[in-house]
Design an enzyme around this catalytic site. Structure first.
Site, PDB file in Angstrom:
ATOM      1  N   GLY A 181       0.831  -1.205   0.000  1.00  0.00           N
ATOM      2  CA  GLY A 181       0.000   0.000   0.000  1.00  0.00           C
ATOM      3  C   GLY A 181       0.859   1.245   0.000  1.00  0.00           C
ATOM      4  O   GLY A 181       2.051   1.179  -0.292  1.00  0.00           O
ATOM      5  N   ASN A 182       0.263   2.370   0.302  1.00  0.00           N
ATOM      6  CA  ASN A 182       1.034   3.614   0.392  1.00  0.00           C
ATOM      7  C   ASN A 182       0.373   4.547   1.423  1.00  0.00           C
ATOM      8  O   ASN A 182      -0.656   4.206   1.997  1.00  0.00           O
ATOM      9  CB  ASN A 182       1.160   4.280  -0.981  1.00  0.00           C
ATOM     10  CG  ASN A 182      -0.193   4.609  -1.573  1.00  0.00           C
ATOM     11  OD1 ASN A 182      -0.924   5.421  -1.026  1.00  0.00           O
ATOM     12  ND2 ASN A 182      -0.540   3.969  -2.685  1.00  0.00           N
ATOM     13  N   HIS A 183       0.978   5.700   1.630  1.00  0.00           N
ATOM     14  CA  HIS A 183       0.541   6.582   2.727  1.00  0.00           C
ATOM     15  C   HIS A 183      -0.617   7.503   2.359  1.00  0.00           C
ATOM     16  O   HIS A 183      -0.950   8.386   3.144  1.00  0.00           O
ATOM     17  CB  HIS A 183       1.708   7.447   3.204  1.00  0.00           C
ATOM     18  CG  HIS A 183       2.761   6.660   3.918  1.00  0.00           C
ATOM     19  ND1 HIS A 183       2.508   5.988   5.087  1.00  0.00           N
ATOM     20  CD2 HIS A 183       4.062   6.419   3.617  1.00  0.00           C
ATOM     21  CE1 HIS A 183       3.608   5.376   5.488  1.00  0.00           C
ATOM     22  NE2 HIS A 183       4.572   5.615   4.604  1.00  0.00           N
TER      23      HIS A 183
END
Ligand code: CTP
Length: 401
Positions: free
Chosen positions: A210-212
């Site tokens: 995933g990512n932020h």
């Protein structure tokens, strides 16, 4: 639509006055500030105390303030000027006639004559009174003043007769107001699709890539578009945010593949499309059905490319105004322009990670808006709510050019 609006409710003496308690509640629930003025006879049908409690403001019946000193009075001019809109419900034949002729023998009528805002009225009377030429004259006169009628409905009347003259139900009055107020909004009748948040690409049942991205930029854009009158479909990857607006349909997705499918489902019917999601460019080639056990010092995951949603939409674009985001760390303008052309966009919003406070994790953003005609507009660091307003303004300027 009614959020933060100052609404002056004038209640006159008809049995439907009892329904105004529900009307006040609905208006307050919709975020409006409500003040109530009643005629003397209205207070026989509904208690000022109930209305004051519900509206959180004194419910006023006369010019002279109760329990006040000799110089205390209820200022009809202040009331009229305070209001963003005035509703007279129920509006009896008597009050309608007085409004039409400028009679001013109570606080409600004085406030009506002082009001500079749009005035709505919901007639309520027996069927023969409603049909009477004199009442029709009042309607015509009030129309010529710019007052707006919320038509009475047909049903059982207080007299026991059946016919036209029942005051519109409180829910219908609120719906009428919202519909009327939305008429002038610049995106009324337009459909906006927005992608937001990260995507999660499963590795096994408990892990993902995933990512932020928080999703905030996309959620703020959805709120601004809905506030401008649009019907919004917000396609969101996993996010802790929630959204509550009657014109926003939230579709939750997890992976890039899901986001792709949902975006294509809604694209054809959209007028404006903004891809603000931080979509994972790659996903694991296979998803393990069981939790992967640790084994050995190194671990490698084979990744394959996800479809680029924005690129695919650019290929099938017809009348849609298509907007993308570009998060860059070097050669920012050049890279953003390249993406705008490659993905067949109408505009692209550049975030540079070299700008402090910009990007997809925090509450602020610093953007540069580039369009397909090579117009470039750089903005200051702002909250994402403010940035969303700037972006929608830039889009509106180009839509109406
Ligand atoms: N985007 C998308 N689908 C993807 C990847 C990106 O819809 N699979 C969209 C994003 O929502 C954003 C725009 O494409 O609006 C730019 O994404 P970005 O990751 O910055 O650009 P890429 O084209 O993926 O290029 P790179 O990662 O090489 O910079």
């Amino acid at each position: 639509m009614l959020d933060g609006k100052n609404i002056l409710l004038g209640i006159t003496g008809g049995i439907a006055a009892y329904k105004t308690t529900f009307l006040v509640r609905l208006l307050i629930k919709a975020g409006a500030n409500v003040k109530v003025v009643l005629t003397e006879s209205a207070s026989s049908f509904v208690s000022p105390l109930t209305l004051a409690t519900l509206s959180k403001n004194p419910a006023l019946t006369s010019f002279v303030k109760e329990n006040g000193n000799e110089t205390d009075w209820n200022n009809h001019v202040d009331l009229g000027l305070w209001a963003d809109l005035m509703i007279i419900a129920p509006a009896t034949a008597n009050t309608l006639s007085k409004m039409a002729h400028g009679t001013c023998d109570n606080l409600l009528l004085a406030a009506y004559l002082s009001a500079k805002c749009p005035v709505f009225y919901a007639p309520a009377m027996d069927l023969d009174m409603y049909k009477h030429e004199s009442t029709k004259n009042s309607f015509d006169k009030l129309k010529s003043f710019g007052n707006i009628m919320i038509p009475a409905t047909t049903g059982e009347l207080a007299s026991g007769l059946h016919g036209e003259g029942r005051m519109a139900e409180p829910e219908s009055i609120v719906a009428f107001l919202k519909e009327h107020l939305s008429q002038d909004l610049p995106l009324k009748g337009q459909k906006v699709m927005i992608t937001a948040g990260p995507t999660h690409e499963a590795i096994d049942p408990v892990r993902f890539i995933g990512n932020h991205s928080s999703g905030l930029m996309g959620y703020e854009l959805a709120m601004v578009a809905a506030g401008l009158g649009a019907e919004v479909v917000l396609i969101s990857g996993p996010s802790s945010l929630s959204i509550n607006h009657e014109s926003i349909t939230l579709v939750n997705v997890v992976s890039a593949a899901e986001m792709y499918t949902v975006a294509h489902k809604h694209f054809e019917n959209s007028d404006i499309v903004i891809c603000a999601a931080a979509v994972a460019d790659y996903r694991p080639k296979t998803i393990s059905s069981q939790k992967i056990k640790k084994d050995g010092d190194n671990f490698t995951i084979d990744l394959i490319k996800n479809k680029d949603i924005l690129l695919s939409l650019g290929k099938i674009k017809s009348n849609q105004f298509l907007v993308g985001f570009a998060l860059e760390t070097e050669n920012e303008l050049e890279n953003a322009k390249g993406k705008l052309i490659k993905k067949n966009l109408d505009a692209i919003i550049l975030n540079s990670l070299n700008d402090k406070g910009a990007g997809f994790a925090g509450n602020t953003n610093k953007i540069t808006f580039l369009d397909k005609n090579s117009e470039i507009k750089a903005f200051e660091l702002k909250t994402k709510a403010e940035v969303a307003v700037d972006i929608m303004n830039e889009i509106l300027i180009r839509l109406h050019a």
